[in-house]
Design an enzyme around this catalytic site. Structure first.
Site, PDB file in Angstrom:
ATOM      1  N   SER A  98       0.889  -1.047  -0.096  1.00 13.92           N
ATOM      2  CA  SER A  98       0.157   0.012  -0.034  1.00 13.92           C
ATOM      3  C   SER A  98       0.863   1.209  -0.048  1.00 13.92           C
ATOM      4  O   SER A  98       0.260   2.364  -0.055  1.00 13.92           O
ATOM      5  CB  SER A  98      -0.995   0.021   1.218  1.00 13.92           C
ATOM      6  N   ASN A 103      -2.237  -0.983  13.412  1.00 11.17           N
ATOM      7  CA  ASN A 103      -3.550  -0.817  13.698  1.00 11.17           C
ATOM      8  C   ASN A 103      -3.972   0.422  14.224  1.00 11.17           C
ATOM      9  O   ASN A 103      -4.660   1.418  13.786  1.00 11.17           O
ATOM     10  CB  ASN A 103      -4.423  -1.779  14.479  1.00 11.17           C
ATOM     11  N   THR A 122     -38.530  27.432 -11.815  1.00 11.36           N
ATOM     12  CA  THR A 122     -38.531  26.171 -11.125  1.00 11.36           C
ATOM     13  C   THR A 122     -38.985  25.093 -12.209  1.00 11.36           C
ATOM     14  O   THR A 122     -39.626  25.436 -13.455  1.00 11.36           O
ATOM     15  CB  THR A 122     -40.018  26.114 -10.055  1.00 11.36           C
ATOM     16  N   HIS A 123     -38.423  23.664 -12.077  1.00  7.77           N
ATOM     17  CA  HIS A 123     -38.568  22.916 -13.032  1.00  7.77           C
ATOM     18  C   HIS A 123     -38.004  23.387 -14.542  1.00  7.77           C
ATOM     19  O   HIS A 123     -38.643  23.135 -15.715  1.00  7.77           O
ATOM     20  CB  HIS A 123     -40.072  22.393 -13.382  1.00  7.77           C
ATOM     21  N   SER A 169     -12.232  23.977 -29.446  1.00  9.28           N
ATOM     22  CA  SER A 169     -12.486  22.709 -30.235  1.00  9.28           C
ATOM     23  C   SER A 169     -11.348  22.226 -31.122  1.00  9.28           C
ATOM     24  O   SER A 169     -10.579  23.334 -31.821  1.00  9.28           O
ATOM     25  CB  SER A 169     -13.850  22.584 -30.869  1.00  9.28           C
ATOM     26  N   LYS A 175     -15.418  27.348 -31.455  1.00  9.01           N
ATOM     27  CA  LYS A 175     -16.124  26.913 -30.403  1.00  9.01           C
ATOM     28  C   LYS A 175     -15.116  27.532 -29.096  1.00  9.01           C
ATOM     29  O   LYS A 175     -14.080  27.827 -29.040  1.00  9.01           O
ATOM     30  CB  LYS A 175     -16.074  25.537 -30.172  1.00  9.01           C
ATOM     31  N   GLU A 201     -18.156  22.421 -16.684  1.00 10.56           N
ATOM     32  CA  GLU A 201     -18.618  20.742 -17.129  1.00 10.56           C
ATOM     33  C   GLU A 201     -17.675  19.724 -16.352  1.00 10.56           C
ATOM     34  O   GLU A 201     -18.313  18.939 -15.745  1.00 10.56           O
ATOM     35  CB  GLU A 201     -18.218  20.463 -18.336  1.00 10.56           C
ATOM     36  N   TYR A 257     -10.017  -4.801  13.831  1.00 11.60           N
ATOM     37  CA  TYR A 257      -9.536  -4.287  12.585  1.00 11.60           C
ATOM     38  C   TYR A 257      -9.359  -5.660  11.535  1.00 11.60           C
ATOM     39  O   TYR A 257      -9.099  -6.664  11.771  1.00 11.60           O
ATOM     40  CB  TYR A 257      -7.750  -4.077  12.817  1.00 11.60           C
ATOM     41  N   GLN A 279      -7.657  -1.381   4.591  1.00 13.04           N
ATOM     42  CA  GLN A 279      -6.862  -0.883   3.515  1.00 13.04           C
ATOM     43  C   GLN A 279      -7.396   0.034   2.499  1.00 13.04           C
ATOM     44  O   GLN A 279      -7.010   0.838   1.981  1.00 13.04           O
ATOM     45  CB  GLN A 279      -5.799  -1.823   2.989  1.00 13.04           C
ATOM     46  N   LYS A 309      -8.246   4.166   2.370  1.00 15.31           N
ATOM     47  CA  LYS A 309      -7.648   5.358   2.111  1.00 15.31           C
ATOM     48  C   LYS A 309      -7.695   5.967   0.594  1.00 15.31           C
ATOM     49  O   LYS A 309      -7.857   7.361   0.366  1.00 15.31           O
ATOM     50  CB  LYS A 309      -6.153   5.252   2.400  1.00 15.31           C
TER      51      LYS A 309
END
Length: 475
Positions: free
Chosen positions: A22, A109, A154-155, A276, A282, A289, A316, A321, A324
């Site tokens: 790890s 641990n 709204t909507h 683009s 563009k 995004e 544990y 592991q 993380k």
């Protein structure tokens, strides 16, 4: 280097070593591991497990190693299993076999969970600090647009006119809640697990309260089994970051929509746009995004950890592991995203005329008719029906609400009189919303002032917390 093996007749198979390894990702914990080892060392010296002389040698070795880690001079190698074994290897190489004495009275641990908490304290406060920069950008833009009247939606349909500064200020409110969640997390999770050992505590570390205090924690875990197996703090941190990511995603969605040719409400600065490879005209809102897109991985990281935790047995387990990498990914995603998004908002240019143009469209003032009747003691259900009749008549004849004749108004409801037209303006509709959470200019101006005060208080709190915990962040 491994920290075990005496009862084994051979080392692990190559595939097992590769799966178990790890250190390539948990090396991020190295500065915190040094700090925790220093606190642990003091406990061993106080208990007489390590002599004062040997303790001084180990202390100096740890501090020197910590400096080399921060500078990049010392790092892990291909034989290290995890961050803890790499640091012990480095310490023994620097001061000799006496470095191995540090392992007494602790386990990986309790060591790793303590490291992990310190990492999260450090980085959640950094994320909170970057979030205040984004809030300040929205506060400034809100103040600049407090007199622009915009259509509210709204909507994604026209609803009622609002002050555009009110629209922008909603993001500051949501982001301040994210900072509050960091504070709540810190109150609940500033608890040290060090001293729990593998699961039962340690007979060689009788005073773990002292280590907790030296690391800056507010208290000590009450149960050693819970201390080594608890990952609530990691899951909760992932929720805090996922919720922040959702808020950033909604910001990204709005700026993407507003920057379209159809809306043309905002021009995103060239520095926060891309082009683009085939269409030279563009200008794409990629930062907005990406803010929208990266929320998926933030939510996914939370889901991944919760799924890992849901069926674990006592104490544990090596499954932990897997705690993380989702956290590291979420932290690093936000550390990249927040400055870019703050820059996009700071440099954005809003098109006042285009924003205001549609404020009355879609019969957005129909509610003013219902409110007008309600103020004349007409039950709102009947007032709502009458306002709907006005809209239906206008739709059939292609007119706006204020163009209905007095005869038409009175035929719909006898309480609809000619003075109704005074209320059928976007400025009048906005001005009537004078409550503290309303969209009148006065209300929004007051809200922005409160937001600025709250943002300053948040920045002060973050600064104080960073200072308070600074001792635990550095060896």
């Amino acid at each position: 280097m491994t920290l075990w093996g005496g009862r084994f007749s051979s080392g692990p198979a190559d595939s097992v070593a590769a799966l178990s390894r790890s250190v390539d990702f948990d090396w991020r914990l190295a500065p915190y591991d040094i700090r925790v080892n220093l606190a642990h060392l003091e406990g061993l010296i106080s208990a007489g497990i390590i002599t004062a002389g040997n303790g001084e040698v180990i202390r100096a070795g740890l501090k020197a190693l910590g400096t080399e880690i921060l500078s990049g001079k010392f790092s892990y190698d291909d034989k290290d299993e995890d961050v803890h074994s790499a640091i012990e290897r480095g310490l023994v190489a620097k001061i000799g076999a006496v470095g191995g004495a540090l392992r007494a009275g602790r386990s990986r641990n309790d060591l790793v969970v303590t490291d992990f908490k310190l990492y999260l304290i450090d980085h959640l406060l950094e994320i909170a600090s970057l979030t205040t920069n984004l809030i300040e950008a929205f506060n400034k833009k809100s103040a600049e647009t407090v007199e622009i009247i915009a259509p509210g939606f709204t909507h994604l349909q026209h609803a009622q006119p609002i002050v555009f500064g009110h629209e922008l200020a909603k993001h500051s409110q949501a982001l301040l809640r994210d900072i509050d969640r960091v504070g709540d997390w810190l109150v609940r999770n500033s608890i040290s697990p060090l001293g729990a050992g593998a699961l039962s505590g340690s007979g060689l570390q009788p005073n773990p309260e002292s280590s907790a205090q030296s690391l800056g924690f507010d208290g000590l875990a009450a149960n050693s089994i819970d201390a080594v197996s608890d990952r609530d703090f990691a899951a909760e941190a992932l929720f805090v970051m996922a919720m922040l990511g959702v808020h950033l995603s909604r910001i990204g969605e709005e700026f993407t929509l507003w920057s379209t040719t159809e809306f043309s409400w905002v021009v995103i600065d060239d520095a926060y746009s891309t082009g683009s490879s085939i269409m030279p005209q563009k200008k794409n809102p990629d930062i907005a995004e990406l803010a929208r897109g990266k929320s998926g991985r933030l939510v996914g990281n939370l889901t991944a950890l919760l799924t890992t935790l849901k069926g674990l047995p006592f104490a544990y387990n090596r499954d932990l592991q897997e705690d993380k990498e989702p956290v590291f990914d979420s932290v690093e995603t936000l550390l990249l995203l927040l400055p870019a998004l703050a820059g996009m908002v700071t440099t954005a240019k809003f098109n006042d005329a285009n924003i205001s143009r549609g404020a009355h469209a879609g019969y957005a003032l129909a509610t003013e008719i219902a409110d007008y009747l309600a103020k004349k003691a007409v039950p709102f259900s009947l007032a709502h029906e009458a306002a709907g009749e006005c809209v239906r008549l206008c739709e059939k004849s292609g007119r706006e609400l204020h163009e209905l004749s007095d005869i038409e108004l009175s035929s719909i409801h006898p309480e609809l009189e000619s003075d109704l037209r005074e209320f059928l303006t976007v400025s009048g509709a906005v001005a009537s919303r004078t409550s503290s959470l309303g969209t009148s200019i006065a209300s929004v101006t007051s809200q922005i002032s409160d937001l600025e005060t709250a943002t300053k208080e948040a920045k002060s709190w973050i600064s104080n917390e960073l200072q308070r915990f600074s001792g635990m962040m550095k060896p």
